[in-house]
Design an enzyme around this catalytic site. Structure first.
Site, short mmCIF file in Angstrom:
data_model
loop_
_atom_site.label_atom_id
_atom_site.label_comp_id
_atom_site.label_asym_id
_atom_site.label_seq_id
_atom_site.Cartn_x
_atom_site.Cartn_y
_atom_site.Cartn_z
N MET A 277 0.81 -1.15 0.10
CA MET A 277 -0.08 -0.10 -0.03
C MET A 277 0.75 1.17 0.05
O MET A 277 2.04 0.93 0.34
CB MET A 277 -0.91 -0.07 1.31
CG MET A 277 -1.73 -1.36 1.15
SD MET A 277 -2.93 -1.72 0.00
CE MET A 277 -3.22 -3.31 0.20
N CYS A 278 0.19 2.35 -0.10
CA CYS A 278 1.11 3.47 -0.43
C CYS A 278 0.19 4.58 0.43
O CYS A 278 -0.63 4.72 1.19
CB CYS A 278 1.24 3.82 -1.97
SG CYS A 278 1.55 2.35 -2.82
#
Lengths: 282, 282, 282, 282
Positions: C1-2
């Site tokens: 994820m970011c």
């Protein structure tokens, strides 16, 4: 700050300790529990003495240094799987200000010697010049990076690390504290240091304020085997095998003993000892 | 050794000079004609003063440093296309032994000052300690890398670069030569150096043996325009615009003049001058 | 994820939003609070439309991509300080398995379009081939990396992103969900996506399971100014200025509004709107 | 284009062949003589089968990939000194357009198989999609990079590389040429390819235009020893030891034989053979 691991014992693949344990060094690169930072993503490195017939046989160590985080370094993974060694040092870095570059990755090497450090010298930019001046002029050209850690290594080499490691470290500490005092920097040193010549492995724990970064060692391989069934190689290593770590590779119970303040452990041929030590003023 | 380019004049996109010319700096990174090496693939960098209403207005320069070869660096290409500047320095590196890392990339910066270098100090490992000792203790902590080039910058800063650049460079050279003599190192210095404070741009050419690396400057923008129709931006720049380069961006005829041995050029507000200079012993 | 951030409004230096806020994107790279991971250290990137007279004027965006963690990237810091833009996208990556390399860094660019993503396609290795086949053969050669995020961009482009962005995203989602169903992969999509053509900025929030990654937007610049006095540039921007973020840049109170599930916001010329949307089966 | 080297014989340290020869692979990274480019600075890699009692014993190979030029890669040097192998492949890359990243570095690995390539597919961006479609859907997810070289590997794997390597390569070539013909791309393929399963080592030379990149093999170790006294390890290797190279490691005389057009050599247990081959249309 950083995290590190040092191993001395029967030759094993580096990956057994770097990747397999539940709370391995690679896991610590993102989720350190006892460090100042949970993330140690500013480079990584390993240094190992080659396995020559089950021992190190006086050969020079090899090193691998990378600037990216350990958790995504594929070369480190490949290497750790294929390299077997009876004596190795591994390090994940959390920079305290100096550049993220290979020449600042631990362990540092000089001839047959390896050195790695967790901690910092407070006020290092201010103290650096005076500390650099204490380094023997013939050793000075070998300094490649810009860290306090590497400079500590060269100060210790200057004070006879190759002849009497504990005494050289005592003098190194005394010198750092004296230089800091001259500059009015309080509590200058925080360190856990691992150093090896390929036969012996020393692990030092010290801080000027006597509240040092964590450091643990394994005493009994049998307890370690029970606690870490996921580290298959441990099932087959000799009883004198030792691991020294910034923080345990899993739960603490039984297998991991804290190195006391102002003490060092030394392992040689499967035999380990703990000693206290004191700074030696220059 | 290395190749470099410096620009002073009407604001243009960096890419106009770094990428468009037939024998651009990027082309020189693989196919240098006048260097010791044809390949300059050990990192690259640019430093630029922002365009504030057509001038630099005393603002601090920005820098970009990369460890890979210039020819494949996509960030350098993107940046060069979008950044416009009236005064910039660009450099491609061919290491003479020190590590390939960002802290060894040129140009180096101190406050509003930029510095870049092509050449080398012979016997640098041996001379480094004595040279480092000449650096003012308050400047010493700002040294980040391990090159001779950066150390030369800090020696020059110590000798008053910010007050009288040519005189400081003269003293820097004299000091290097004196230290080398003490160590029995003959012909220690090879250099072409570009330095700027955001207003003036100096370009020095010197070597102890009086056989220096190549250095050229453009005098007349009109000739440059004729020789380089591929550099569109040149069509619109002011007449006082100047380019200084390690080697011409195309054929030599007419547009490019060699900086004589032991001389420097200085450009300020579209006006350029050439002067000779001599080492000043410490 | 970011984690990501998108800005539309009066031109400001990127650093104002990337570095200055208490819980800036750079801070989130080590200490994300709302992400799946606290660490987002697998590369970073910014894409910005140049400031042409206070607007973007149809120019192509520039991009900067780096493989190291944002927190130690000096080029990102330099660039963010000197580049001013009225419309930019910034991203810090936490890989969900694909390689850490520049071609996998966000935002991705196609002509005047930028795209960035937080989330993942479940079972991506299995679904990748079928998804790649839906990409228009004339667009296919422009795919450079190996991520699900970039492939989503090209699927959306294939479905007319440049003509009707929301509808193209609806069809992209519908296609991913149809392909996943064919392969028996449940709940395949998690996404917050920012996309821009240089005039409009869209921000989508969606997940198949209707439990999407966090996404917030600012509505009232005056509240933002009060909450973030440390972001000096905010004091001077026009009232229609908007910021969209994976997680707030400080405390939540008042300034940050959550984008609802299956909704998107669009900003154009200082005017913002929220809409719901639904997957469109192929 | 690129340069490569493959070795099969008695276990030796990689450095013996990568660094020691007068015109070693590392030297070729800056000064290739027979390549399209003199510089091969777009990454490097080695893949090696571990030495298990003097042979490879069916173990999976390890790989090391780096994005910088081989000539300055310190990890490659360290590794090459300490790793001994009876069968290894080494490669230095000169990109023909695709990104410089680890996932584009050779050799590529699939299970126990290694593959590396010098050359290119003309019009690759145009042909890539059709070629990717020929890859078996179960193999497709293993493609990590964006090169023609890696895609060729997966096309060959699809056509039974693991069962009959020469026939699979024939079908791979035929498929590439058929796809190219459909797209109107003339003379699409240039290749020298090395491939190994840990026991056998194949080296193919082919181009559609029948004017292929150079490829040489050593036949008689005794001649090689005489020509290359600087490669100490050669003095002790078994007589069946073979080296295959893009260009000779020194002067040509006697020791190096050119692989003929449309031919391949195969080495197994110290025995080598040369065969011709032809594209096999799909």
């Amino acid at each position: 700050m950083c995290r590190w691991l040092a191993y001395s014992g029967s030759p094993i693949a580096l990956a057994e300790l770097l990747y397999k344990p539940r709370h391995s060094l690679i896991d610590q690169s993102r989720h350190a529990r006892m460090g100042v930072e949970t993330t140690n993503g500013d480079g990584c490195g390993v240094g190992w003495y080659p396995d020559i017939g089950g021992g190190t046989d006086g050969a020079e160590p090899a090193i691998f240094h990378a600037t990216g985080p350990a958790w995504s370094d594929r070369n480190l993974l490949e290497l750790s799987r294929c390299v077997r060694s009876p004596l190795f040092l591994a390090h994940i870095r959390a920079s305290t200000g100096t550049a993220v570059q290979q020449s600042n990755c631990h362990p540092f090497r000089y001839g047959r010697w390896l050195w790695m450090h967790n901690g910092a010298i407070s006020g290092f930019p201010e103290l650096k010049r005076d500390l650099a001046l204490t380094v023997d002029p013939t050793l000075y050209p070998f300094i490649e990076g810009s860290t306090d850690s590497e400079l500590m290594f060269y100060v210790a080499l200057t004070f006879g690390l190759q002849d009497d490691a504990p005494r050289a470290v005592e003098r190194m500490i005394g010198t750092i504290e004296a230089v800091a005092q001259r500059h009015g920097v309080p509590d200058p040193l925080q360190m856990t240091v691992a150093v090896s010549d390929g036969h012996r492995l020393w692990a030092f724990r010290y801080s000027t304020e006597r509240h040092s970064r964590s450091l643990f060692f394994s005493t009994d391989v049998r307890t370690l085997r029970t606690l870490h069934p996921e580290i298959e190689a441990l099932q087959e290593v000799a009883d004198g095998t030792r691991v020294v770590v910034s923080e345990p590779l899993g739960d603490l119970e039984g297998a991991w003993h804290e190195v006391p303040e102002s003490s060092y452990g030394v392992v040689e041929d499967g035999h380990g000892e703990l000693h206290t030590f004191s700074p030696l003023a220059p």
